[in-house]
Design a protein around this motif. Sequence first.
Motif, short mmCIF file in Angstrom:
data_model
loop_
_atom_site.label_atom_id
_atom_site.label_comp_id
_atom_site.label_asym_id
_atom_site.label_seq_id
_atom_site.Cartn_x
_atom_site.Cartn_y
_atom_site.Cartn_z
N SER A 2 37.00 48.24 51.55
CA SER A 2 37.88 47.14 51.16
C SER A 2 39.00 47.13 52.19
O SER A 2 39.66 48.14 52.43
CB SER A 2 38.40 47.31 49.73
N GLN A 3 39.15 46.00 52.83
CA GLN A 3 40.14 45.89 53.90
C GLN A 3 41.53 45.66 53.32
O GLN A 3 41.73 44.80 52.47
CB GLN A 3 39.77 44.75 54.84
N ILE A 4 42.47 46.45 53.78
CA ILE A 4 43.85 46.32 53.34
C ILE A 4 44.62 45.45 54.33
O ILE A 4 45.38 44.58 53.95
CB ILE A 4 44.53 47.70 53.22
N LYS A 5 44.39 45.72 55.62
CA LYS A 5 45.11 44.98 56.65
C LYS A 5 44.26 44.91 57.91
O LYS A 5 43.72 45.93 58.36
CB LYS A 5 46.44 45.68 56.95
N LYS A 6 44.13 43.74 58.46
CA LYS A 6 43.40 43.53 59.71
C LYS A 6 44.24 44.08 60.86
O LYS A 6 45.44 43.83 60.95
CB LYS A 6 43.13 42.03 59.89
N GLY A 7 43.59 44.82 61.75
CA GLY A 7 44.30 45.35 62.91
C GLY A 7 44.70 44.23 63.87
O GLY A 7 43.98 43.25 64.01
N GLU A 8 45.84 44.40 64.50
CA GLU A 8 46.33 43.40 65.46
C GLU A 8 46.61 44.07 66.80
O GLU A 8 46.97 45.23 66.85
CB GLU A 8 47.62 42.76 64.93
N LYS A 9 46.43 43.31 67.86
CA LYS A 9 46.75 43.76 69.22
C LYS A 9 46.05 45.07 69.56
O LYS A 9 46.65 46.02 70.06
CB LYS A 9 48.25 43.89 69.40
N GLY A 10 44.75 45.14 69.27
CA GLY A 10 43.97 46.32 69.62
C GLY A 10 44.03 47.46 68.64
O GLY A 10 43.38 48.48 68.82
N LYS A 11 44.85 47.33 67.59
CA LYS A 11 44.93 48.38 66.57
C LYS A 11 43.77 48.21 65.60
O LYS A 11 43.20 47.14 65.46
CB LYS A 11 46.27 48.29 65.81
N TRP A 12 43.42 49.29 64.89
CA TRP A 12 42.27 49.27 64.00
C TRP A 12 42.63 48.75 62.62
O TRP A 12 43.80 48.73 62.23
CB TRP A 12 41.67 50.66 63.91
N ASP A 13 41.60 48.37 61.85
CA ASP A 13 41.78 47.83 60.50
C ASP A 13 42.10 48.95 59.52
O ASP A 13 41.48 50.01 59.54
CB ASP A 13 40.50 47.15 60.02
N LYS A 14 43.06 48.67 58.62
CA LYS A 14 43.36 49.62 57.54
C LYS A 14 42.42 49.31 56.38
O LYS A 14 42.28 48.16 55.98
CB LYS A 14 44.81 49.53 57.08
N VAL A 15 41.78 50.37 55.85
CA VAL A 15 40.76 50.19 54.81
C VAL A 15 40.90 51.26 53.72
O VAL A 15 41.53 52.29 53.91
CB VAL A 15 39.33 50.25 55.39
N ASN A 16 40.25 50.97 52.60
CA ASN A 16 39.99 51.94 51.54
C ASN A 16 38.49 52.05 51.38
O ASN A 16 37.77 51.08 51.62
CB ASN A 16 40.57 51.47 50.20
N LEU A 17 38.03 53.21 50.95
CA LEU A 17 36.62 53.39 50.66
C LEU A 17 36.52 54.26 49.41
O LEU A 17 37.11 55.34 49.34
CB LEU A 17 35.90 54.09 51.81
N GLU A 18 35.79 53.76 48.42
CA GLU A 18 35.51 54.54 47.22
C GLU A 18 34.12 55.13 47.37
O GLU A 18 33.16 54.42 47.65
CB GLU A 18 35.62 53.67 45.98
N ILE A 19 34.04 56.45 47.22
CA ILE A 19 32.80 57.17 47.49
C ILE A 19 32.79 58.45 46.66
O ILE A 19 33.84 58.92 46.23
CB ILE A 19 32.68 57.45 49.01
#
Length: 191
Positions: free
Chosen positions: A96-113
Amino acid sequence: MKKIFISLLIPAIFLWAKNIAYSDEVVSLYLNKDDAKVIGKLLPTNPFEILKDQNNKVMIRISGYINPKFPSVIYFNNSQRIIVAAFSKNIKLNYSQIKKGEKGKWDKVNLEIWADKKDFSKDNRKMLNHAKELFVNNCGICHALHSEKEFNVNAWPAIFKSMVNRTSIDKKDQWLVIEYLQKNAKDFKIK
């Protein structure tokens, strides 16, 4: 004094309420609670939230950053290769994406596992201190002890792995020491 106590107490209550935990060893990860096939590994010292506890497994939420081009690894921050969890490349993960990465930075995500149930800790300071002791007591035998800040985040894993076989550090503790070194490297950035 009362304000300081309250300002320290509120974040502690929040973390406790969210059931944040840490492991001092690598933890096996599974897509489903009844699976026997390991599809990933959670590395030591990284925070995760325990959502459910069922028999010998727990459902956890891992937060971190993924490089969208290589989504099989969750990183500690949005630009350095401090691994939180790594997965088989052919596994479809439901981030589940929390924040899209900008300017070459990576996406912030959560993962339930799902993960193996272990004796988790509410605090990672003791395990980081143990990692530091292992580093200090083993990594200055053949040469002068390097400062944790001598190398950058991305260099430490290769440097450590090239010399660890000359030490008495157990295999189960190697990732613990690597995570400690990376989180104390000269270019380490907090999330």
